[in-house]
Design a protein around this motif. Structure first.
Motif, PDB file in Angstrom:
ATOM      1  N   ASP A 105      39.161  31.711  44.250  1.00  0.00           N
ATOM      2  CA  ASP A 105      38.724  31.274  42.927  1.00  0.00           C
ATOM      3  C   ASP A 105      38.050  32.411  42.166  1.00  0.00           C
ATOM      4  OD1 ASP A 105      39.702  28.732  43.421  1.00  0.00           O
ATOM      5  OD2 ASP A 105      37.786  28.013  44.230  1.00  0.00           O
ATOM      6  N   LEU A 106      37.265  33.212  42.874  1.00  0.00           N
ATOM      7  CA  LEU A 106      36.629  34.366  42.223  1.00  0.00           C
ATOM      8  C   LEU A 106      37.668  35.360  41.715  1.00  0.00           C
ATOM      9  CD1 LEU A 106      33.639  35.249  44.611  1.00  0.00           C
ATOM     10  CD2 LEU A 106      33.509  34.235  42.323  1.00  0.00           C
ATOM     11  N   LEU A 107      38.706  35.596  42.558  1.00  0.00           N
ATOM     12  CA  LEU A 107      39.711  36.613  42.218  1.00  0.00           C
ATOM     13  C   LEU A 107      40.723  36.119  41.188  1.00  0.00           C
ATOM     14  CD1 LEU A 107      40.433  38.076  45.778  1.00  0.00           C
ATOM     15  CD2 LEU A 107      38.828  38.908  44.049  1.00  0.00           C
ATOM     16  N   ALA A 108      40.665  34.854  40.829  1.00  0.00           N
ATOM     17  CA  ALA A 108      41.656  34.307  39.894  1.00  0.00           C
ATOM     18  C   ALA A 108      41.286  34.529  38.430  1.00  0.00           C
ATOM     19  CB  ALA A 108      41.830  32.811  40.164  1.00  0.00           C
ATOM     20  N   VAL A 109      40.141  35.159  38.174  1.00  0.00           N
ATOM     21  CA  VAL A 109      39.722  35.350  36.781  1.00  0.00           C
ATOM     22  C   VAL A 109      40.589  36.414  36.119  1.00  0.00           C
ATOM     23  CG1 VAL A 109      37.356  34.628  37.259  1.00  0.00           C
ATOM     24  CG2 VAL A 109      37.967  37.047  37.440  1.00  0.00           C
ATOM     25  N   GLU A 110      40.668  36.382  34.784  1.00  0.00           N
ATOM     26  CA  GLU A 110      41.535  37.288  34.035  1.00  0.00           C
ATOM     27  C   GLU A 110      41.118  38.749  34.203  1.00  0.00           C
ATOM     28  OE1 GLU A 110      44.314  36.784  32.457  1.00  0.00           O
ATOM     29  OE2 GLU A 110      44.301  34.646  32.940  1.00  0.00           O
ATOM     30  N   THR A 111      39.821  38.980  34.242  1.00  0.00           N
ATOM     31  CA  THR A 111      39.369  40.370  34.377  1.00  0.00           C
ATOM     32  C   THR A 111      39.830  40.980  35.705  1.00  0.00           C
ATOM     33  OG1 THR A 111      37.261  39.475  35.201  1.00  0.00           O
ATOM     34  CG2 THR A 111      37.353  40.145  32.878  1.00  0.00           C
ATOM     35  N   ALA A 112      39.845  40.187  36.773  1.00  0.00           N
ATOM     36  CA  ALA A 112      40.319  40.686  38.062  1.00  0.00           C
ATOM     37  C   ALA A 112      41.813  40.950  38.019  1.00  0.00           C
ATOM     38  CB  ALA A 112      39.981  39.689  39.177  1.00  0.00           C
ATOM     39  N   ALA A 113      42.557  40.081  37.344  1.00  0.00           N
ATOM     40  CA  ALA A 113      44.003  40.294  37.229  1.00  0.00           C
ATOM     41  C   ALA A 113      44.306  41.575  36.464  1.00  0.00           C
ATOM     42  CB  ALA A 113      44.640  39.087  36.532  1.00  0.00           C
ATOM     43  N   ALA A 114      43.578  41.804  35.365  1.00  0.00           N
ATOM     44  CA  ALA A 114      43.793  43.041  34.600  1.00  0.00           C
ATOM     45  C   ALA A 114      43.464  44.262  35.446  1.00  0.00           C
ATOM     46  CB  ALA A 114      42.935  43.009  33.334  1.00  0.00           C
ATOM     47  N   TRP A 115      42.391  44.145  36.241  1.00  0.00           N
ATOM     48  CA  TRP A 115      42.012  45.261  37.127  1.00  0.00           C
ATOM     49  C   TRP A 115      43.121  45.556  38.135  1.00  0.00           C
ATOM     50  CZ3 TRP A 115      41.351  44.847  42.472  1.00  0.00           C
ATOM     51  CH2 TRP A 115      40.757  45.946  43.120  1.00  0.00           C
ATOM     52  N   ALA A 116      43.668  44.525  38.752  1.00  0.00           N
ATOM     53  CA  ALA A 116      44.707  44.713  39.763  1.00  0.00           C
ATOM     54  C   ALA A 116      45.976  45.313  39.150  1.00  0.00           C
ATOM     55  CB  ALA A 116      45.023  43.375  40.438  1.00  0.00           C
ATOM     56  N   GLN A 117      46.365  44.821  37.987  1.00  0.00           N
ATOM     57  CA  GLN A 117      47.566  45.345  37.333  1.00  0.00           C
ATOM     58  C   GLN A 117      47.392  46.813  36.968  1.00  0.00           C
ATOM     59  OE1 GLN A 117      47.883  42.528  34.173  1.00  0.00           O
ATOM     60  NE2 GLN A 117      48.998  41.005  35.399  1.00  0.00           N
ATOM     61  N   THR A 118      46.208  47.166  36.476  1.00  0.00           N
ATOM     62  CA  THR A 118      45.955  48.568  36.117  1.00  0.00           C
ATOM     63  C   THR A 118      45.967  49.455  37.353  1.00  0.00           C
ATOM     64  OG1 THR A 118      44.598  47.843  34.245  1.00  0.00           O
ATOM     65  CG2 THR A 118      44.322  50.114  34.987  1.00  0.00           C
ATOM     66  N   LEU A 119      45.373  48.984  38.430  1.00  0.00           N
ATOM     67  CA  LEU A 119      45.315  49.790  39.653  1.00  0.00           C
ATOM     68  C   LEU A 119      46.702  50.056  40.219  1.00  0.00           C
ATOM     69  CD1 LEU A 119      43.680  51.107  41.969  1.00  0.00           C
ATOM     70  CD2 LEU A 119      43.572  48.863  43.060  1.00  0.00           C
ATOM     71  N   LEU A 120      47.561  49.027  40.226  1.00  0.00           N
ATOM     72  CA  LEU A 120      48.864  49.148  40.902  1.00  0.00           C
ATOM     73  C   LEU A 120      49.990  49.607  39.985  1.00  0.00           C
ATOM     74  CD1 LEU A 120      48.687  45.892  43.077  1.00  0.00           C
ATOM     75  CD2 LEU A 120      48.294  48.248  43.828  1.00  0.00           C
ATOM     76  N   ARG A 121      49.750  49.686  38.680  1.00  0.00           N
ATOM     77  CA  ARG A 121      50.828  50.012  37.738  1.00  0.00           C
ATOM     78  C   ARG A 121      51.557  51.310  38.076  1.00  0.00           C
ATOM     79  NH1 ARG A 121      48.138  49.677  33.071  1.00  0.00           N
ATOM     80  NH2 ARG A 121      48.588  47.449  32.946  1.00  0.00           N
ATOM     81  N   PRO A 122      50.882  52.387  38.526  1.00  0.00           N
ATOM     82  CA  PRO A 122      51.611  53.643  38.797  1.00  0.00           C
ATOM     83  C   PRO A 122      52.581  53.568  39.970  1.00  0.00           C
ATOM     84  CG  PRO A 122      49.250  54.041  38.513  1.00  0.00           C
ATOM     85  CD  PRO A 122      49.429  52.569  38.663  1.00  0.00           C
TER      86      PRO A 122
END
Length: 500
Positions: free
Chosen positions: A413-430
């Motif tokens: 539930d903590l990791l489901a927030v939008e800010t965490a999703a944006a963080w994960a996408q930015t980290l893994l994008r490369p």
């Protein structure tokens, strides 16, 4: 009176002794007393020994020295050792024996020369010369040992200061110095420069920049306890000097390290962002990530340009409540076990053992206590990542109060927030898709490259090549310290949650 020929002959004989002194003075090894005794034996034909403590202790001697002569002259040796006599001549066991105290003050060793006949005056004169040379060599050896002891203790203190800072304790670090506080602890902020260099170069680099206090001016250089090719350099930052190479202070250790890497192809350097002294552990983690990226970077230097940490993007009160609940069982274990486990979140267990002066079995026992209390297996990457996040959340200075009577949120539930999703996408994008698949399989097999290779149908070397590429493009450390693994576990899990 000695004629010119006698003087010349003695001078020529002493030249050999002087050559031996010059040879040993230019060596970093312990003085070789035996070579000096052998020289005197060749000049006099007598057998020679250096006697210490009493007549039964021979420090060094020529091959055929008659040890039986020592017992009859024990009382004489005691007076020479105490400094009551400078030299003495006697007979023992049918031999002519000459003794010289080595050094000016007692208690001191004694040079004993035993021969079948009394030596000629020119030959006998070589004995006090030899005694003086031995005194000089012993003094040099004592100085070298003292310096080595000092360097070892200074290294141990710097390592202890690093440990205190990484545990978030700048106040404890100050107390450990006994009042001789290094300038680094007066600074408000620091960067960590993690230098990879040949192991043989570490001592030289650390000693070149060491001051008389055992520190490094306003900075601190620490031998990494986990990796023998790493130097951990804590570089103080002025308030106005927030960028690398800024103008807030004259060139210092940071600039020197950049020059060393530029001039040495075998060197690499990872540089953290600016942190408070209490966030030294985070700075070290960032420098490890940067060093992993530096291997493939131009010039073999990489600055950490990572994004915000995951813990700073989660909802503050629910995240703190979750972390407190997860770590609550640690109240029942010794504080030492909890501190050792927290340190093991960023430093390999072997490094923790060296850092704290413990055996690896002792470190493992402390971590086992924590695992049993938490009900977690910290060798499982997902459990490790969860506990790592909980420690990070509990270590924040602004841990918000909350009502812990309510059930804590689930981690998902903590990791489901939008800010965490944006963080994960930015980290893994490369990452390319095939590298991401390899990374996912590697984590699913608890970082076992062989099992990941079998699962993917590729070779183990290909798996490691993909991981090296991931390190370079993401700027995280996966294969050396493994400090980037928790973030990647969370990032991949967050994206998986988005697909459900």
């Amino acid at each position: 009176m000695i004629g010119a020929t006698g003087v010349q002959g003695r001078t020529e004989r002493l030249d050999g002794l002087l050559r031996e002194v010059r040879r040993q003075a230019g060596s970093a090894a312990e003085p070789d007393i035996r070579r000096v005794l052998d020289w005197l034996h060749r000049q006099t034909g007598a057998q020679v020994a250096v006697v210490a403590d009493d007549a039964r202790t021979v420090e060094s001697a020529t091959a055929d020295f008659p040890s039986g002569v020592l017992r009859p002259i024990a009382s004489l040796l005691a007076r020479l050792r105490a400094g009551e006599l400078a030299s003495a001549v006697t007979q023992a066991e049918g031999l002519h024996v000459r003794c010289e105290g080595i050094g000016p003050d007692g208690p001191r060793p004694v040079l004993v020369v035993a021969g079948a006949v009394e030596p000629a005056p020119e030959t006998a004169a070589l004995i006090p010369h030899t005694s003086s040379v031995l005194a000089m060599l012993r003094q040099a050896g004592d100085s070298d040992r003292s310096m080595r002891d000092y360097q070892r203790k200074a290294r141990q203190l710097r390592l202890a200061l690093l440990h205190a800072l990484m545990a978030g304790g700048p106040v404890l670090a100050r107390r450990m110095t006994g009042g001789d506080v290094p300038p680094l602890l007066e600074a408000g902020r620091l960067r960590i420069h993690l230098l990879r260099c040949p192991t043989a170069d570490r001592d030289r680099i650390a000693q070149i920049h060491q001051d008389r206090s055992g520190y490094h001016g306003r900075d601190l250089v620490v031998h990494c306890p986990a990796f023998k090719e790493h130097l951990i350099c804590l570089v103080a930052e002025d308030e106005e000097d927030s960028a690398p190479g800024g103008r807030g202070r004259p060139p210092g250790l940071g600039e020197t390290l950049l020059r060393l890497v530029r001039d040495n192809p075998r060197y690499a350097l990872g540089i953290s962002g600016v942190h408070s002294l209490g966030a030294t552990a985070e700075a070290y983690s960032q420098s490890a990530h940067a060093l992993a990226a530096a291997r493939a970077a131009p010039g073999r230097v990489a600055f950490y340009h990572g994004q915000s940490s995951l813990q700073s993007l989660l909802p503050a009160q629910p995240a703190a409540h979750w972390a407190r609940t997860l770590l609550k069982p640690l109240d029942s274990v010794p504080r030492t076990s909890a501190d050792i486990t927290r340190l093991a979140m960023t430093v390999p267990r072997s490094g923790v053992a060296r850092l704290l002066g413990l055996s690896r079995n002792t470190v493992a026992a402390h971590i086992r206590q924590v695992e049993q209390a938490l009900g977690q297996d910290l060798t499982d990457v997902r459990c490790h990542a969860a506990v790592h996040l909980a420690f990070a959340l509990s270590g924040t200075a602004t841990d918000p109060p909350g009502d812990d009577r309510q059930p804590p949120p689930a981690l998902d539930d903590l990791l489901a927030v939008e800010t965490a999703a944006a963080w994960a996408q930015t980290l893994l994008r490369p990452l390319h898709s095939h590298h991401r698949r390899t990374l996912q399989a590697w984590l699913d097999t608890d970082t076992d490259a062989q099992q990941a290779a079998l699962r993917l149908g590729i070779s183990r070397n290909t798996v490691r090549a993909h991981l090296r590429t991931a390190e370079a493009v993401l700027g995280v450390d996966l294969l050396t310290h493994g400090t980037g693994i928790p973030d990647l576990v969370h990032a991949l899990h967050i994206l998986e949650l988005r697909l459900r």
